[in-house]
Design an enzyme around this catalytic site. Structure first.
Site, PDB file in Angstrom:
ATOM      1  N   HIS A 166       0.835  -1.211   0.000  1.00  0.00           N
ATOM      2  CA  HIS A 166       0.000   0.000   0.000  1.00  0.00           C
ATOM      3  C   HIS A 166       0.868   1.259   0.000  1.00  0.00           C
ATOM      4  O   HIS A 166       0.647   2.171  -0.811  1.00  0.00           O
ATOM      5  CB  HIS A 166      -0.905   0.004   1.235  1.00  0.00           C
ATOM      6  N   GLU A 167       1.825   1.322   0.899  1.00  0.00           N
ATOM      7  CA  GLU A 167       2.622   2.548   1.014  1.00  0.00           C
ATOM      8  C   GLU A 167       3.497   2.770  -0.215  1.00  0.00           C
ATOM      9  O   GLU A 167       3.646   3.893  -0.694  1.00  0.00           O
ATOM     10  CB  GLU A 167       3.452   2.520   2.295  1.00  0.00           C
ATOM     11  N   HIS A 170       1.727   4.382  -3.127  1.00  0.00           N
ATOM     12  CA  HIS A 170       1.630   5.838  -3.171  1.00  0.00           C
ATOM     13  C   HIS A 170       2.738   6.419  -4.058  1.00  0.00           C
ATOM     14  O   HIS A 170       2.545   7.463  -4.691  1.00  0.00           O
ATOM     15  CB  HIS A 170       1.709   6.429  -1.767  1.00  0.00           C
ATOM     16  N   TYR A 181      -4.563  14.667  -2.646  1.00  0.00           N
ATOM     17  CA  TYR A 181      -4.846  13.943  -1.410  1.00  0.00           C
ATOM     18  C   TYR A 181      -5.936  14.675  -0.620  1.00  0.00           C
ATOM     19  O   TYR A 181      -5.718  15.143   0.495  1.00  0.00           O
ATOM     20  CB  TYR A 181      -3.578  13.781  -0.591  1.00  0.00           C
ATOM     21  N   GLU A 190      -6.048   6.564  -1.867  1.00  0.00           N
ATOM     22  CA  GLU A 190      -5.975   5.532  -0.826  1.00  0.00           C
ATOM     23  C   GLU A 190      -6.481   4.189  -1.336  1.00  0.00           C
ATOM     24  O   GLU A 190      -5.917   3.136  -1.026  1.00  0.00           O
ATOM     25  CB  GLU A 190      -6.793   5.972   0.394  1.00  0.00           C
ATOM     26  N   ASP A 263      -9.549  14.024   8.221  1.00  0.00           N
ATOM     27  CA  ASP A 263      -8.932  13.007   7.361  1.00  0.00           C
ATOM     28  C   ASP A 263      -8.894  13.461   5.904  1.00  0.00           C
ATOM     29  O   ASP A 263      -9.194  12.699   4.988  1.00  0.00           O
ATOM     30  CB  ASP A 263      -9.703  11.689   7.511  1.00  0.00           C
ATOM     31  N   HIS A 268      -9.343   8.134   4.048  1.00  0.00           N
ATOM     32  CA  HIS A 268      -9.206   6.760   4.530  1.00  0.00           C
ATOM     33  C   HIS A 268     -10.548   6.108   4.814  1.00  0.00           C
ATOM     34  O   HIS A 268     -10.606   4.912   5.104  1.00  0.00           O
ATOM     35  CB  HIS A 268      -8.363   6.719   5.806  1.00  0.00           C
TER      36      HIS A 268
END
Length: 353
Positions: A166-167, A170, A181, A190, A263, A268
């Site tokens: 996932h990271e 990005h 974002y 996300e 957020d 998210h």
């Protein structure tokens, strides 16, 4: 400058020499020569036998990983503890990060022919042991950063392939559509990161879309938490329900879209909607999700998608990508999934094809 591009001795010959058992010194020199002048790029030698029974050596893309240790500080990048050609070290966390970066690289290369995050073979860097009891992992625009967790609610984050995938995703998004974002573009950011995280895990484990759990971060909670993961792509809103943490807030349908100033506008939270669309698409198509369903999402991401794309914009892009790549049942599966989560109505789904 890549000196091998203008070398007198051709790369294919060096690749053949690099496998020599007779000329061991030359073989080592050939390997070094092939990699010389390529600080950001690496190659590996793939051997096969052709129809005549002859050995064929070809250069292929390879990861270039560097793991650093912040030693519980918040200073980046930290001290290098393992590089690409190093054996495993005594620190299991560093080894997990190294392996997770490699797994993500292999999925991107195999599924989408993408050479690293930037598509050009750029290095994969990570820092472990960031901060004291730091309860997160993040992409800072240049590297993966892992906290160790507090030990009560969160474990260390390197043990989860979906977190690592996932990271790093990005980084892929940053180098392609560069989705804002905030709001729906941020939730898409996300969601696509979750998609690539899930695909990394499924590809590594050899799981089909039906076999997969579709959980993101299943390994990060301790046994004290009432929950199975941080998110469920297939059933958003069901990942956890804990007295301390509350209930998973993700919606599964546009009718429950959360409007909030927190957020970054719920990036998210509302990602659950496109997450479910992908999981439903992959299961409807069947087989390996990184193949047809993954290709459709990747083509939509890399096909000129606006940085301010809405859910509807992205849904339209996936339908168009499905039609261009496969047509028929795949396109229908994509349309049906977006209709199920309320992003496309039936009439718009027909027009978007």
């Amino acid at each position: 400058m890549d000196h091998s591009a203008h070398g007198f001795v051709p790369a294919y010959l060096l690749a053949r020499l690099a496998q020599s058992g007779r000329f061991t010194k030359a073989a080592d020199a050939a390997r070094q020569t092939l990699l010389a002048g390529r600080p950001q790029f690496r190659a590996r030698i793939n051997l096969s036998i052709d129809e005549n029974g002859d050995l064929v050596a070809e250069l292929g893309d390879a990861p270039n990983r560097t793991i650093s240790d912040a030693n519980n500080s918040e200073t980046l990048p930290g001290i290098v503890v393992r590089s690409e050609d190093d054996p495993p070290v005594d620190d299991a966390t560093a080894n997990e990060a190294f392996d997770g970066l490699g797994a993500t690289f292999e999925m991107l290369l195999s599924a989408f022919r993408r050479n690293s995050l930037d598509g050009l073979g750029g290095g994969l860097d990570a820092t472990v042991h960031y901060g004291v009891d730091y309860d997160n992992a993040f992409w800072d625009g240049e590297r993966m950063v892992f906290g160790d967790g507090d030990g009560e609610v969160f474990r260390g984050f390197t043990g989860s392939l979906t977190v690592i995938g996932h990271e790093l995703a990005h980084g892929v998004i940053q180098h392609t559509a560069n989705l804002e974002y905030q709001g729906q573009p941020g939730a898409l950011n996300e969601s696509i990161a979750d998609v690539l995280g899930a695909l990394t895990e499924q590809y590594t484990l050899g799981q089909t879309a039906d076999d997969a759990s579709w959980l993101i971060g299943a390994e990060i909670f301790t046994d004290e938490v009432e929950g199975v993961a941080l998110r469920s792509m297939l059933e958003p809103g069901t990942a956890y329900d804990d007295d301390e943490l509350g209930k998973d807030p993700q919606p599964a349908h546009m009718s429950d879209f959360v409007r909030t100033t927190e957020d970054n506008g719920g990036v998210h939270i509302n990602s659950g909607i496109p997450n479910r669309a992908f999981a439903l698409t992959a299961r409807a198509i069947g087989g390996n999700a990184w193949e047809r369903a993954g290709t459709v999402w990747y083509r939509a991401l890399t096909g000129g998608l606006s940085s301010t794309a809405s859910f509807q914009n992205f849904a339209d892009a996936t339908v168009a990508a499905a039609e261009a790549e496969y047509g028929g049942e795949v396109t229908a599966a994509v349309r049906d999934a977006w209709q199920t989560v309320g992003v496309l109505d039936a009439e718009r789904a027909r027009r978007s094809g």
